[in-house]
Design an enzyme around this catalytic site. Structure first.
Site, PDB file in Angstrom:
ATOM      1  N   LYS A  82       0.822  -1.219   0.000  1.00  0.00           N
ATOM      2  CA  LYS A  82       0.000   0.000   0.000  1.00  0.00           C
ATOM      3  C   LYS A  82       0.850   1.261   0.000  1.00  0.00           C
ATOM      4  O   LYS A  82       0.438   2.289  -0.531  1.00  0.00           O
ATOM      5  CB  LYS A  82      -0.987  -0.009   1.181  1.00  0.00           C
ATOM      6  CG  LYS A  82      -2.029  -1.119   1.017  1.00  0.00           C
ATOM      7  CD  LYS A  82      -3.332  -0.859   1.731  1.00  0.00           C
ATOM      8  CE  LYS A  82      -4.361  -1.887   1.281  1.00  0.00           C
ATOM      9  NZ  LYS A  82      -5.625  -1.844   1.946  1.00  0.00           N
TER      10      LYS A  82
ATOM     11  N   LYS B 261      -6.004  -9.646  -6.806  1.00  0.00           N
ATOM     12  CA  LYS B 261      -7.287  -9.926  -6.151  1.00  0.00           C
ATOM     13  C   LYS B 261      -8.312  -8.848  -6.524  1.00  0.00           C
ATOM     14  O   LYS B 261      -7.933  -7.692  -6.803  1.00  0.00           O
ATOM     15  CB  LYS B 261      -7.131 -10.047  -4.637  1.00  0.00           C
ATOM     16  CG  LYS B 261      -6.874  -8.770  -3.909  1.00  0.00           C
ATOM     17  CD  LYS B 261      -7.117  -8.955  -2.409  1.00  0.00           C
ATOM     18  CE  LYS B 261      -7.159  -7.585  -1.755  1.00  0.00           C
ATOM     19  NZ  LYS B 261      -7.875  -7.510  -0.527  1.00  0.00           N
TER      20      LYS B 261
ATOM     21  N   LYS C 239     -11.520  -3.236  -3.747  1.00  0.00           N
ATOM     22  CA  LYS C 239     -12.334  -2.011  -3.730  1.00  0.00           C
ATOM     23  C   LYS C 239     -11.566  -0.861  -4.343  1.00  0.00           C
ATOM     24  O   LYS C 239     -12.139   0.033  -4.924  1.00  0.00           O
ATOM     25  CB  LYS C 239     -12.625  -1.589  -2.279  1.00  0.00           C
ATOM     26  CG  LYS C 239     -13.508  -2.482  -1.476  1.00  0.00           C
ATOM     27  CD  LYS C 239     -13.866  -1.733  -0.180  1.00  0.00           C
ATOM     28  CE  LYS C 239     -14.058  -2.661   0.996  1.00  0.00           C
ATOM     29  NZ  LYS C 239     -12.882  -2.794   1.852  1.00  0.00           N
TER      30      LYS C 239
HETATM   31  N1  AQP Z   1     -10.800 -10.506  -3.670  1.00  0.00           N
HETATM   32  C1  AQP Z   1     -11.130 -11.024  -2.500  1.00  0.00           C
HETATM   33  N2  AQP Z   1     -11.460 -12.336  -2.405  1.00  0.00           N
HETATM   34  C2  AQP Z   1     -11.808 -12.855  -1.203  1.00  0.00           C
HETATM   35  N3  AQP Z   1     -11.888 -12.158  -0.055  1.00  0.00           N
HETATM   36  C3  AQP Z   1     -11.576 -10.847  -0.115  1.00  0.00           C
HETATM   37  N4  AQP Z   1     -11.552  -9.867   0.819  1.00  0.00           N
HETATM   38  C4  AQP Z   1     -11.177  -8.695   0.242  1.00  0.00           C
HETATM   39  N5  AQP Z   1     -10.940  -8.887  -1.065  1.00  0.00           N
HETATM   40  C5  AQP Z   1     -11.190 -10.212  -1.326  1.00  0.00           C
HETATM   41  C6  AQP Z   1     -11.901 -10.055   2.208  1.00  0.00           C
HETATM   42  O1  AQP Z   1     -12.903  -9.090   2.527  1.00  0.00           O
HETATM   43  C7  AQP Z   1     -12.654  -8.536   3.823  1.00  0.00           C
HETATM   44  C8  AQP Z   1     -12.532  -7.028   3.605  1.00  0.00           C
HETATM   45  O2  AQP Z   1     -11.514  -6.476   4.267  1.00  0.00           O
HETATM   46  P1  AQP Z   1     -11.080  -4.970   4.054  1.00  0.00           P
HETATM   47  O3  AQP Z   1     -12.245  -4.073   4.028  1.00  0.00           O
HETATM   48  O4  AQP Z   1     -10.010  -4.743   5.072  1.00  0.00           O
HETATM   49  O5  AQP Z   1     -10.497  -4.898   2.612  1.00  0.00           O
HETATM   50  P2  AQP Z   1      -9.196  -5.518   1.986  1.00  0.00           P
HETATM   51  O6  AQP Z   1      -8.944  -6.896   2.467  1.00  0.00           O
HETATM   52  O7  AQP Z   1      -8.065  -4.525   2.141  1.00  0.00           O
HETATM   53  O8  AQP Z   1      -9.571  -5.638   0.432  1.00  0.00           O
HETATM   54  P3  AQP Z   1     -10.607  -4.827  -0.389  1.00  0.00           P
HETATM   55  O9  AQP Z   1     -11.983  -5.096   0.133  1.00  0.00           O
HETATM   56  O10 AQP Z   1     -10.491  -5.075  -1.822  1.00  0.00           O
HETATM   57  O11 AQP Z   1     -10.265  -3.321  -0.090  1.00  0.00           O
HETATM   58  P4  AQP Z   1      -9.023  -2.415  -0.550  1.00  0.00           P
HETATM   59  O12 AQP Z   1      -9.004  -2.386  -2.035  1.00  0.00           O
HETATM   60  O13 AQP Z   1      -9.384  -1.094   0.043  1.00  0.00           O
HETATM   61  O14 AQP Z   1      -7.774  -3.017  -0.006  1.00  0.00           O
HETATM   62  C9  AQP Z   1     -11.422  -9.246   4.359  1.00  0.00           C
HETATM   63  O15 AQP Z   1     -11.842 -10.341   5.155  1.00  0.00           O
HETATM   64  C10 AQP Z   1     -10.724  -9.745   3.127  1.00  0.00           C
HETATM   65  O16 AQP Z   1      -9.923 -10.911   3.346  1.00  0.00           O
END
Ligand code: AQP
Length: 334
Positions: free
Chosen positions: A113, A196, A199
Site C-alpha cells: 500500500k 485480487k 475495492k
Molecule cells: N478478492 C477477494 N477475495 C476474497 N476475499 C476478499 N476480501 C477482500 N478482497 C477479497 C476479504 O474481505 C474482507 C474485507 O476487508 P477490508 O475491508 O479490510 O479490505 P481488503 O482486504 O483490504 O480488500 P478490499 O476489500 O479489496 O479493499 P481495498 O481495495 O481497500 O484493499 C477481508 O476479510 C478480506 O480478506
C-alpha cells in the site's frame, strides 16, 4: 467452548463480490453455527489511505447495510462502527508501546500500500496492524477468520498478546487462533487473474460491486478477460489460465459447489456459453442482497438504530478490557 469471532471491513468504497464470497458469506455461517460474533465497520482503518471526509458516513452506513443484506442478523451478532468504541484507539496506543518497528516494516500489506515512496506513507498506514491487533484483543476474540493476505497481521496480534501476557506475567489477553475459511473463496480481478478483486483498484470493470444492478453485472462478466480456449474437463486444465480459473471459482462459490462439479457441467463449452450462465447465477444470488441494501439505505435512521445497539453490545465487552489492561499496566484509574 463458544467461539468468539471478530471480523471487519473497511468503509473505503462499495463492497464487492470478493468481500461477499471471501468474508461476508462465511460470517453468516459462523453466526448461524452459534459463534459469538462481533462484526465491525472499521472506519479508523479506512482513513489510513487518502479518503473523502464527505463520503465516509455514507460508506460506513452502506457497509453496515451490506452486512445485514448479506445475512448478518444484528440480533445475533454485534454489528458496530469501530470509531464509536473508544477502546480501539486506546488499546492501540498501549499495544504500540510493545510492538517493534522492525516487525511492522516486514508487513507485506504496508509495502504494497505504501508503494515506492515508503517515507511519505502515514504513520497510520504503518501502524495499521497494531490497530488491527487492538481490534482483535479488545474483544478477547478466540478466532479470527483470515484470508491469505491477513495471516501476517493475525500472527502479529498473537505475538503482541503473548508479549503482554509474558511482560506483566498475566493470562489477560486471549491469543487468537486463525479460523481458516474454505479454499476457493479468493476472488480475483475480472481484468487480471493475478490480482485480487479489490475495492481500491482503478478500474470499476475489475470488480462486481454489491451495488451493481443486473445489467451492470452482466456487462462486467461479458467483458471479463478470458482466453480463446474452451473450458477444460478438470481443474488441472486451468492451471495456467488464471482468468478462466477465477470465473469457474466464482461460479462454484455462488452455486455452493466445487470447481470440479462446475467443469463436469461446462467442460468443453466456450466462454460465450459459460459467461451468460455465470451472469444469470450472479444476478440471481446478488440481486436480493442489492435490493435489501437499497431498502436499508433509504432508511438511514434505522441503520443508525442498529449501529447504536451494536455499539452498546461492543462497548460492554470492550470497556472492561481496556480498564483491566490499564490496571495491569499500572495506570491511575481514580
Ligand atoms: N478478492 C477477494 N477475495 C476474497 N476475499 C476478499 N476480501 C477482500 N478482497 C477479497 C476479504 O474481505 C474482507 C474485507 O476487508 P477490508 O475491508 O479490510 O479490505 P481488503 O482486504 O483490504 O480488500 P478490499 O476489500 O479489496 O479493499 P481495498 O481495495 O481497500 O484493499 C477481508 O476479510 C478480506 O480478506
Amino acid at each position: 467452548m463458544t467461539k468468539r469471532i471478530l471480523s471487519c471491513m473497511q468503509p473505503t468504497s462499495h463492497l464487492h463480490l470478493g468481500n461477499y464470497l471471501g468474508a461476508l458469506k462465511n460470517w453468516v455461517h459462523l453466526q448461524d453455527e452459534g459463534a459469538e460474533c462481533f462484526y465491525g465497520v472499521v472506519d479508523l482503518h479506512a482513513i489510513t489511505q487518502p479518503y473523502e471526509a464527505g463520503d465516509l458516513l455514507d460508506a460506513t452506513r452502506e457497509i453496515a447495510a451490506a452486512y445485514i443484506a448479506g445475512g448478518v442478523d444484528p440480533e445475533k451478532s454485534a454489528l458496530f462502527v469501530q470509531s464509536a468504541i473508544p477502546g480501539h484507539s486506546q488499546l492501540m496506543w498501549l499495544l504500540a508501546t510493545m510492538t517493534q518497528m522492525g516487525k511492522l516494516e516486514r508487513m507485506t500489506q504496508f509495502k504494497d500500500k505504501a508503494g515506492k515512496h515508503k517515507e511519505r506513507a502515514g504513520l497510520g498506514l504503518f501502524s495499521y496492524p497494531v490497530l488491527m491487533a487492538a481490534d482483535i484483543l479488545l474483544y478477547k476474540t478466540t478466532h479470527v477468520p483470515v484470508g491469505e493476505d491477513q495471516k501476517q497481521h493475525l500472527e502479529l496480534a498473537r505475538e503482541i498478546a503473548g508479549t503482554f501476557n509474558h511482560r506483566y506475567d498475566v493470562e489477560h489477553f486471549v491469543v487468537p487462533e486463525p479460523y481458516i475459511t474454505g479454499a476457493g473463496t479468493r476472488v480475483m480481478s475480472l481484468r487480471d487473474g493475478s490480482q485480487k478483486m479489490s475495492k481500491s483498484a482503478d478500474s470499476d470493470m475489475s470488480r462486481i460491486n454489491l451495488t451493481d444492478d443486473a445489467d451492470m453485472i452482466a456487462k462486467k462478466i461479458r467483458k471479463a478477460k478470458t482466453d480463446p480456449e474452451p473450458l477444460p474437463g478438470d481443474l488441472k486444465g486451468l492451471e495456467a489460465r488464471p482468468e478462466a480459473l477465477n470465473l469457474v471459482t466464482i461460479y462454484a462459490a455462488l452455486a455452493e459447489t466445487s470447481g470440479e462439479k462446475v467443469l463436469e457441467e461446462f467442460g468443453g463449452k466456450s466462454f460465450s456459453e459459460f459467461k451468460p450462465a455465470l451472469s444469470d447465477l450472479a444476478v440471481a444470488k446478488l440481486e436480493p442482497i442489492t435490493r435489501r441494501m437499497n431498502e436499508l439505505m433509504s432508511d438511514k435512521a434505522e441503520i443508525d438504530n442498529i449501529l447504536v445497539k451494536g455499539a452498546e453490545r461492543a462497548q460492554a465487552v470492550a470497556e472492561p478490557v481496556v480498564e483491566d489492561t490499564m490496571k495491569i499496566m499500572g495506570f491511575w484509574r481514580g
